[in-house]
Design an enzyme around this catalytic site. Structure first.
Site, short mmCIF file in Angstrom:
data_model
loop_
_atom_site.label_atom_id
_atom_site.label_comp_id
_atom_site.label_asym_id
_atom_site.label_seq_id
_atom_site.Cartn_x
_atom_site.Cartn_y
_atom_site.Cartn_z
N TYR A 48 -38.29 16.31 -39.72
CA TYR A 48 -39.05 17.33 -39.01
C TYR A 48 -39.96 18.10 -39.97
CZ TYR A 48 -35.52 16.95 -35.25
OH TYR A 48 -34.68 16.51 -34.26
N ASP A 97 -37.37 20.28 -27.71
CA ASP A 97 -37.61 21.52 -26.97
C ASP A 97 -39.06 21.56 -26.49
OD1 ASP A 97 -35.03 22.50 -27.33
OD2 ASP A 97 -35.53 23.43 -29.24
N ASP A 129 -36.69 30.57 -31.43
CA ASP A 129 -38.00 29.93 -31.32
C ASP A 129 -38.94 30.85 -30.54
OD1 ASP A 129 -37.63 29.57 -28.52
OD2 ASP A 129 -36.49 27.74 -28.89
N ARG A 159 -33.78 24.93 -35.40
CA ARG A 159 -33.84 26.36 -35.06
C ARG A 159 -32.78 27.13 -35.82
NH1 ARG A 159 -32.38 27.05 -29.58
NH2 ARG A 159 -31.84 24.86 -29.45
#
Length: 219
Positions: A74, A46, A88, A179
């Site tokens: 991550y 993203d 987000d 997310r």
């Protein structure tokens, strides 16, 4: 590097789409080679996210399927006590009137997210619903039933916690939406949550530590 057959590891900056990175790298490599060089990515990040973006160039673009199902690692920063329409910082955020959560409460719910679990795909995603990208439908305000997928979270650890900010590191299977994980953690705590930062550090055996910052590549 030989632009015709290389795997290129880029440390993507925030505020830029993965396609934007591909376009810049393609321009530089084409200028260096004196002819147009093919460049493709092996999985997007993203715009607000940073970290490892694996690009394939030249004949290497035919190998993209080799990278699609690789596990990923991550690091994410989760804002508790608030929600976002997109999960987000790019969405419309709403503060929630909730009491601060103690670290022990966070530690208590983390184990329920480790292992094989079901995760609902976010509305703001590239998944196709009736032939159209889900995020396009979401931007139109259309409510659709998003699919639920089985994913695997191999490990999930707390890196730091100072209400309302929770920092985690997670090693997950391909297809996992961080997310959605952040939002689900917020739901489990009863506080709501959304991601404020996301960094991909590993894809399979490839690490961002071996990558090059996009700004440095452009020099």
């Amino acid at each position: 590097m030989n632009p015709e057959s290389e795997i290129l590891l880029i440390d993507k900056p925030d505020g830029m789409s993965s396609f934007g990175v591909v376009a810049r790298v393609r321009r530089v490599l084409s200028e260096r080679a004196g002819h147009k060089v093919k460049v493709g990515h092996t999985g997007t990040l993203d715009p607000f996210a940073t970290g490892l973006l694996i690009l394939l160039t030249g004949k290497g673009t035919k190998r993209s399927n080799e990278f699609l199902k690789l596990d990923k690692t991550y690091e994410a920063t989760i804002r508790l006590g608030a929600t976002s329409t997109t999960g987000d910082p790019e969405g419309e955020t709403t503060e929630k009137a909730v009491e601060p959560v103690q670290r022990a409460q966070v530690e208590a719910i983390i184990p329920q997210f480790i292992g094989e679990i079901e995760q609902r795909v976010p509305q703001f995603s590239a998944v196709k619903i009736n032939g159209e990208r889900a995020y396009k439908l979401a931007r139109k305000g259309e409510q659709v039933e998003m699919p639920v997928r089985k994913i695997k979270i191999y490990s999930l650890e707390i890196l730091d916690y100072n209400w309302p900010e929770l920092k985690i590191r997670c090693h997950v299977s391909s297809g996992t939406y961080i997310r959605a994980l952040g939002e689900d953690i917020g739901k489990a705590l009863g506080t709501g949550a959304y991601l404020t930062a996301l960094r991909r550090t590993e894809v399979g055996d490839y690490s961002v530590e071996n990558g090059i910052r996009l700004d440095d590549f452009m020099l």
